[in-house]
Design an enzyme around this catalytic site. Structure first.
Site, short mmCIF file in Angstrom:
data_model
loop_
_atom_site.label_atom_id
_atom_site.label_comp_id
_atom_site.label_asym_id
_atom_site.label_seq_id
_atom_site.Cartn_x
_atom_site.Cartn_y
_atom_site.Cartn_z
N TYR A 53 0.83 -1.21 0.00
CA TYR A 53 0.00 0.00 0.00
C TYR A 53 0.87 1.27 0.00
O TYR A 53 0.43 2.30 -0.51
CB TYR A 53 -1.03 -0.04 1.15
CG TYR A 53 -2.09 -1.09 0.84
CD1 TYR A 53 -3.11 -0.83 -0.08
CD2 TYR A 53 -2.02 -2.37 1.37
CE1 TYR A 53 -4.03 -1.80 -0.42
CE2 TYR A 53 -2.95 -3.35 1.03
CZ TYR A 53 -3.96 -3.06 0.14
OH TYR A 53 -4.87 -4.02 -0.22
N ARG A 56 1.30 1.69 -3.60
CA ARG A 56 0.07 2.19 -4.24
C ARG A 56 -0.06 3.70 -3.99
O ARG A 56 -0.46 4.45 -4.86
CB ARG A 56 -1.17 1.47 -3.70
CG ARG A 56 -1.22 -0.04 -3.86
CD ARG A 56 -1.52 -0.48 -5.28
NE ARG A 56 -0.49 -0.16 -6.21
CZ ARG A 56 0.72 -0.77 -6.29
NH1 ARG A 56 1.05 -1.72 -5.46
NH2 ARG A 56 1.61 -0.40 -7.18
N GLN A 86 -15.50 1.51 -6.00
CA GLN A 86 -14.79 0.37 -5.40
C GLN A 86 -13.31 0.69 -5.31
O GLN A 86 -12.54 -0.09 -4.76
CB GLN A 86 -14.99 -0.87 -6.26
CG GLN A 86 -16.45 -1.30 -6.41
CD GLN A 86 -16.60 -2.39 -7.45
OE1 GLN A 86 -16.25 -3.54 -7.22
NE2 GLN A 86 -17.10 -2.04 -8.61
N ASN A 87 -12.92 1.81 -5.90
CA ASN A 87 -11.49 2.13 -5.98
C ASN A 87 -10.99 2.72 -4.67
O ASN A 87 -11.70 3.44 -3.97
CB ASN A 87 -11.23 3.11 -7.12
CG ASN A 87 -11.53 2.48 -8.46
OD1 ASN A 87 -11.62 1.26 -8.54
ND2 ASN A 87 -11.67 3.29 -9.48
N ASP A 89 -8.21 4.56 -4.82
CA ASP A 89 -7.49 5.78 -5.19
C ASP A 89 -8.36 7.01 -4.93
O ASP A 89 -9.53 6.90 -4.54
CB ASP A 89 -7.01 5.71 -6.66
CG ASP A 89 -8.15 5.72 -7.68
OD1 ASP A 89 -9.06 6.57 -7.56
OD2 ASP A 89 -8.13 4.91 -8.62
N HIS A 104 -14.59 0.38 -0.66
CA HIS A 104 -13.47 -0.48 -0.25
C HIS A 104 -12.36 0.29 0.46
O HIS A 104 -11.23 -0.18 0.52
CB HIS A 104 -12.92 -1.24 -1.47
CG HIS A 104 -13.90 -2.21 -2.05
ND1 HIS A 104 -13.79 -2.74 -3.30
CD2 HIS A 104 -15.04 -2.74 -1.52
CE1 HIS A 104 -14.82 -3.57 -3.53
NE2 HIS A 104 -15.59 -3.56 -2.46
N SER A 175 -16.00 -5.12 -13.44
CA SER A 175 -16.39 -6.43 -13.97
C SER A 175 -17.64 -6.95 -13.26
O SER A 175 -18.21 -7.94 -13.67
CB SER A 175 -15.26 -7.43 -13.75
OG SER A 175 -14.99 -7.52 -12.37
P1 NAD Z 1 -13.17 -4.73 -11.45
O1 NAD Z 1 -13.68 -6.03 -10.96
O2 NAD Z 1 -13.98 -3.57 -11.14
O3 NAD Z 1 -12.77 -4.97 -13.04
C1 NAD Z 1 -12.15 -4.03 -13.86
C2 NAD Z 1 -13.02 -3.80 -15.08
O4 NAD Z 1 -12.51 -2.68 -15.77
C3 NAD Z 1 -13.02 -5.00 -16.07
O5 NAD Z 1 -14.34 -5.34 -16.40
C4 NAD Z 1 -12.28 -4.43 -17.31
O6 NAD Z 1 -12.80 -4.93 -18.52
C5 NAD Z 1 -12.57 -2.95 -17.16
N1 NAD Z 1 -11.58 -2.09 -17.83
C6 NAD Z 1 -10.28 -2.32 -18.10
N2 NAD Z 1 -9.74 -1.24 -18.72
C7 NAD Z 1 -10.72 -0.31 -18.81
C8 NAD Z 1 -10.78 1.02 -19.33
N3 NAD Z 1 -9.71 1.62 -19.88
N4 NAD Z 1 -11.96 1.68 -19.26
C9 NAD Z 1 -13.05 1.10 -18.72
N5 NAD Z 1 -13.06 -0.16 -18.20
C10 NAD Z 1 -11.90 -0.85 -18.25
O7 NAD Z 1 -11.89 -4.26 -10.85
P2 NAD Z 1 -10.69 -5.12 -10.40
O8 NAD Z 1 -9.51 -4.66 -11.14
O9 NAD Z 1 -11.04 -6.56 -10.48
O10 NAD Z 1 -10.58 -4.65 -8.90
C11 NAD Z 1 -11.49 -4.98 -7.89
C12 NAD Z 1 -11.06 -4.34 -6.58
O11 NAD Z 1 -9.62 -4.21 -6.47
C13 NAD Z 1 -11.52 -2.90 -6.52
O12 NAD Z 1 -12.80 -2.91 -6.08
C14 NAD Z 1 -10.49 -2.25 -5.59
O13 NAD Z 1 -10.81 -2.48 -4.24
C15 NAD Z 1 -9.22 -2.95 -5.94
N6 NAD Z 1 -8.46 -2.18 -6.97
C16 NAD Z 1 -8.48 -0.82 -6.94
C17 NAD Z 1 -7.79 -0.08 -7.87
C18 NAD Z 1 -7.87 1.43 -7.81
O14 NAD Z 1 -8.16 1.98 -6.76
N7 NAD Z 1 -7.67 2.14 -8.91
C19 NAD Z 1 -7.05 -0.74 -8.86
C20 NAD Z 1 -7.03 -2.15 -8.87
C21 NAD Z 1 -7.75 -2.87 -7.90
#
Ligand code: NAD
Length: 233
Positions: A53, A56, A86-87, A89, A104, A175
């Site tokens: 983290y 991150r 869910q992010n 960031d 989250h 997703s």
């Molecule tokens: P997710 O389950 O929400 O899946 C990511 C989705 O984004 C997929 O369906 C993919 O097809 C889509 N995607 C990929 N590139 C894209 C784009 N350019 N524009 C639009 N959609 C796009 O997310 P995850 O990665 O499985 O993460 C789940 C959990 O992990 C999050 O809820 C969070 O807690 C954590 N996470 C957070 C961050 C962040 O804060 N940015 C990043 C990674 C993981």
């Protein structure tokens, strides 16, 4: 003004250079997800979790909100907007969104490890590192203020309340595979219009929605065009 709820996932931040993990075979920035995003991971190896983290936080400090975050923020002038993200960031807030529910948790916050997501114990640390031995005033080790697999999601009830009142629900970059967040779409009213922006086709049994199969920035342009055509603003 109509009520708009935006449910965002990691995909909305992808164009800011922050990887999703579902697109990397269950790895999150090259770490197995269960090692860095589960409560068992914290008990097993807290030093590794803190390091992950810390990385991150440094990455997010250097990232910038992209066009999708900015367009979502701009919709606040036309709708009562709630962003349920869910992010972990902070790119929605840096783009100007005001009403954000972090399902989250937030990477820029920590709390003592014995404190259950209780806001009173939460400390905003900005982009600072946290290491083993960094404690609160009572000498309790600090942990990231993140909801890990195996933990409750305290902000779910606020998110459900927002979704129940939505006239329009936009799911972007998720997703819809991580529960309970994924179940939020089923709390919509029958007359709520549901849109989904994602480059991959998404199937949700028993739900009527319009998918805009694009990356977040292009998808937001098309979404706004649809809203304009339907005289939503
Ligand atoms: P997710 O389950 O929400 O899946 C990511 C989705 O984004 C997929 O369906 C993919 O097809 C889509 N995607 C990929 N590139 C894209 C784009 N350019 N524009 C639009 N959609 C796009 O997310 P995850 O990665 O499985 O993460 C789940 C959990 O992990 C999050 O809820 C969070 O807690 C954590 N996470 C957070 C961050 C962040 O804060 N940015 C990043 C990674 C993981």
């Amino acid at each position: 003004m109509k009520n708009l709820v935006v449910l965002s996932g990691a995909g909305v931040s992808a164009e800011s250079g922050i990887k999703t993990f579902r697109d990397s075979d269950g790895l999150w920035e090259n770490y197995p997800v269960e090692e860095v995003a589960s409560i068992e991971g914290w008990y097993r190896n807290p030093a590794l979790m803190l390091q992950f983290y810390n990385e991150r936080r440094r990455q997010i400090a250097l990232a910038e909100p992209n066009l999708a975050h900015k367009k979502i923020a701009a919709l606040e002038s036309y709708f009562n907007t709630t962003v349920v993200t869910q992010n972990i960031d902070n790119l929605h807030e840096r783009a100007g969104s005001k009403n954000i529910i972090h399902l989250h948790g937030e990477v820029t916050k920590v709390r003592p490890e014995n404190c259950h997501a209780d806001e009173e114990g939460v400390i905003d640390i900005g982009y600072r590192d946290i290491n083993i031995g960094d404690c609160d005033k009572n000498g309790v080790q600090l942990r990231p203020h993140i909801v890990w697999f195996g933990e409750e999601v305290p902000m779910m009830s606020a998110a459900i309340q927002a979704v129940e009142q939505a006239d329009i629900l936009l799911v972007i970059g998720s997703s819809l595979a991580v529960y309970p967040a994924a179940g939020l779409v089923h709390y919509t009213r029958k007359d709520c219009k549901i849109f989904l922006i994602d480059p991959k086709p998404i199937h949700i049994a028993g739900l009527n929605f319009t998918q805009i199969q694009e990356v977040a920035s292009v998808g937001m342009e098309k979404f706004i065009e649809i809203l304009r055509k339907n005289e939503n603003f």
